[in-house]
Design a protein around this motif. Sequence first.
Motif, mmCIF file in Angstrom:
data_model
loop_
_atom_site.group_PDB
_atom_site.id
_atom_site.type_symbol
_atom_site.label_atom_id
_atom_site.label_comp_id
_atom_site.label_asym_id
_atom_site.label_seq_id
_atom_site.Cartn_x
_atom_site.Cartn_y
_atom_site.Cartn_z
ATOM 1 N N THR A 1 -6.464 1.200 2.722
ATOM 2 C CA THR A 1 -7.460 1.172 1.638
ATOM 3 C C THR A 1 -7.345 2.413 0.759
ATOM 4 O O THR A 1 -7.405 2.326 -0.480
ATOM 5 C CB THR A 1 -8.879 1.075 2.220
ATOM 6 O OG1 THR A 1 -8.986 -0.100 3.025
ATOM 7 C CG2 THR A 1 -9.922 1.028 1.105
ATOM 8 N N ASP B 1 -4.109 5.491 5.590
ATOM 9 C CA ASP B 1 -5.064 4.384 5.539
ATOM 10 C C ASP B 1 -4.710 3.463 4.371
ATOM 11 O O ASP B 1 -4.526 3.919 3.238
ATOM 12 C CB ASP B 1 -6.484 4.935 5.370
ATOM 13 C CG ASP B 1 -7.511 3.816 5.295
ATOM 14 O OD1 ASP B 1 -7.793 3.203 6.340
ATOM 15 O OD2 ASP B 1 -8.009 3.569 4.179
ATOM 16 N N THR C 1 -6.401 2.553 -3.135
ATOM 17 C CA THR C 1 -7.376 3.183 -4.035
ATOM 18 C C THR C 1 -6.709 4.219 -4.919
ATOM 19 O O THR C 1 -6.932 4.247 -6.143
ATOM 20 C CB THR C 1 -8.507 3.832 -3.225
ATOM 21 O OG1 THR C 1 -9.181 2.841 -2.441
ATOM 22 C CG2 THR C 1 -9.510 4.508 -4.150
ATOM 23 N N ALA D 1 0.829 -1.206 0.000
ATOM 24 C CA ALA D 1 0.000 0.000 0.000
ATOM 25 C C ALA D 1 0.862 1.254 0.000
ATOM 26 O O ALA D 1 0.564 2.245 -0.672
ATOM 27 C CB ALA D 1 -0.927 -0.009 1.219
#
Length: 335
Positions: A307, A305, A311, A232
Amino acid sequence: MSDSILKSSQFRKEREGSWKELQHLVEVIEKKGIKALSAEELTRLPNLYRFTLSSLSVARGVSLDRNLLEYLELLSTRAYFCIYGVHNTFGGTVFKFLLEELPAAVWDARWRVLLTTLIMLVGALIAYYLTIGNEEWYYTMVGDGMASGRTPASATEDLRKGLYDGGDIDAEDLNYFASGLFSHNSSVGMFSFALGFALGVPTFILIFYNGLILGSFVALYASRGLGVDIAAWLSIHGTTELFAIILCGAAGLGLAKGVISPGRKSRLSNLASEGKKAGRIVIGAVLMLLVAALLESFGREWITDITARFTIGGLMLVLWLGYFGYLGRKRCQRH
């Protein structure tokens, strides 16, 4: 009144109407662009230009007065640039490059892009499995400058902290960080491109080595249970940065193609042709590296974060693939 003055006066009287018409059309083009002319005026423009050139030739031949010669020379020059010169404004040139030339160049090089991607991926997989098996490989793959203190000797908590504790960095530090990243990544990309003329061998090595660094870096974090976290962390800028470096590598392979497979052209001529196409790709890659540096220094440090990071990284990848794939294929089909 001398004969030369009489000749000049009669000469001007017989032809001045056409000169004035051409002058008017030139002034319209200079102020508003060639699109401001009607269909009839566009048809008249080259005829009036040729007529004025003919008048200039006659005027020089019979040695008419200097003022008339200068007028016709200036008018002919202005008309030439209106007809044959570049009509796009700076903004129009940039717009054309971004929406036509760049995506078309990348789409045309799509197989080299795929090959460069595979080279980097192979390097990353090799380094990943070597480092997972023996962390000592990390020191071989990742130099001290690239590691920035993140080594197998680092505590797991310190590695984790580095992924998430960037929110308190001030804007000035982030600006400096972005500048440094842009400089470093641009250098890697430029070398991958510029060394392509050496039959592409240095380009292969540089791209492969970048894959080794990436794979070993990910393996270090994965071995500490931080595989998703590092993915990430890298995602938010990596989909843009790695894509840009891959494009530079593909451009370098384009230079190699120009040397290895000249076809019916001479190697020098073919290299110049391939270099022009590759140059467009590299300019686009540098712009992408600038975007990547901004994403890395600002977005990645302020957005913690997982996610959200995935994204943003995913959206950037879809954006680039759509941009080069859809627009590039569409522009190539037109030609």
